[in-house]
Motif scaffolding. Structure first.
Motif: not given
Length: 177
Positions: A68, A71-72, A125, A129
């Motif tokens: 995560k 990803f950000r 996201y 996911k």
């Protein structure tokens, strides 16, 4: 091998290489005095989802939290990634575990197309996911069925792996070029 004469009856011919997991091509010619019906014993190509998903391992749970954050970092302000950014993320993770050249841009474009629910050409996201869960599942299947740890699946291993997740392939489909 020569010709053999068998008494009338019902027979099942089982070709074998006598070596486990080796493939071979066989030709059997049968001459009969009476008309008969013969055929290949095969299953139809199909898919049946059992709905079961394996629980993430500890390692995968640790990866998910860093995932995560990555990803950000990679997505930037729009919080979406394109095929090139997806390629960067997946290769960073999977090349640590597997020795392979990495995912091609064509492969990641296909992944984006399959999981891009809002048709933006990118993955948010939540879409990412969902893709990650699919990849995690397939990674587990690959590791489970790569019995010889060669990093490749033989046709025997591939059939068993696909059967385990609900895919039933006919011999013709499995052997298609």
């Amino acid at each position: 091998c020569g010709r053999h004469k068998l008494p009338p009856g019902t027979y099942c011919i089982v070709p074998s290489t006598f070596d486990p997991h080796n493939e071979g091509d066989f030709l059997v010619r049968i001459f009969s005095e009476k008309a008969n019906v013969s055929g290949e014993i095969d299953e139809q190509t199909s898919y049946q989802d059992d709905g079961e998903r394996p629980e993430p391992t500890e390692e995968e749970q640790e990866q998910e939290s860093s995932l995560k954050q990555n990803f950000r970092r990679i997505a930037g302000e729009d919080m979406e990634i394109d095929a090139y950014e997806l390629q960067e993320i997946l290769n960073a993770v999977f090349q640590k575990e597997f020795s392979f050249p990495g995912f091609s841009v064509d492969a990641t474009r296909s992944m984006v197309a399959m999981h891009d629910g809002d048709l933006s050409g990118k993955l948010g996201y939540d879409e990412f996911k969902e893709l990650w869960e699919d990849l995690r599942r397939w990674k587990g299947v690959f590791k489970e069925f790569d019995k010889d740890t060669s990093g490749n699946l033989s046709s025997y291993e591939l059939r068993a792996a696909l059967n385990s997740v609900g895919f039933r392939l006919s011999n013709r489909t499995l052997q298609s070029p």
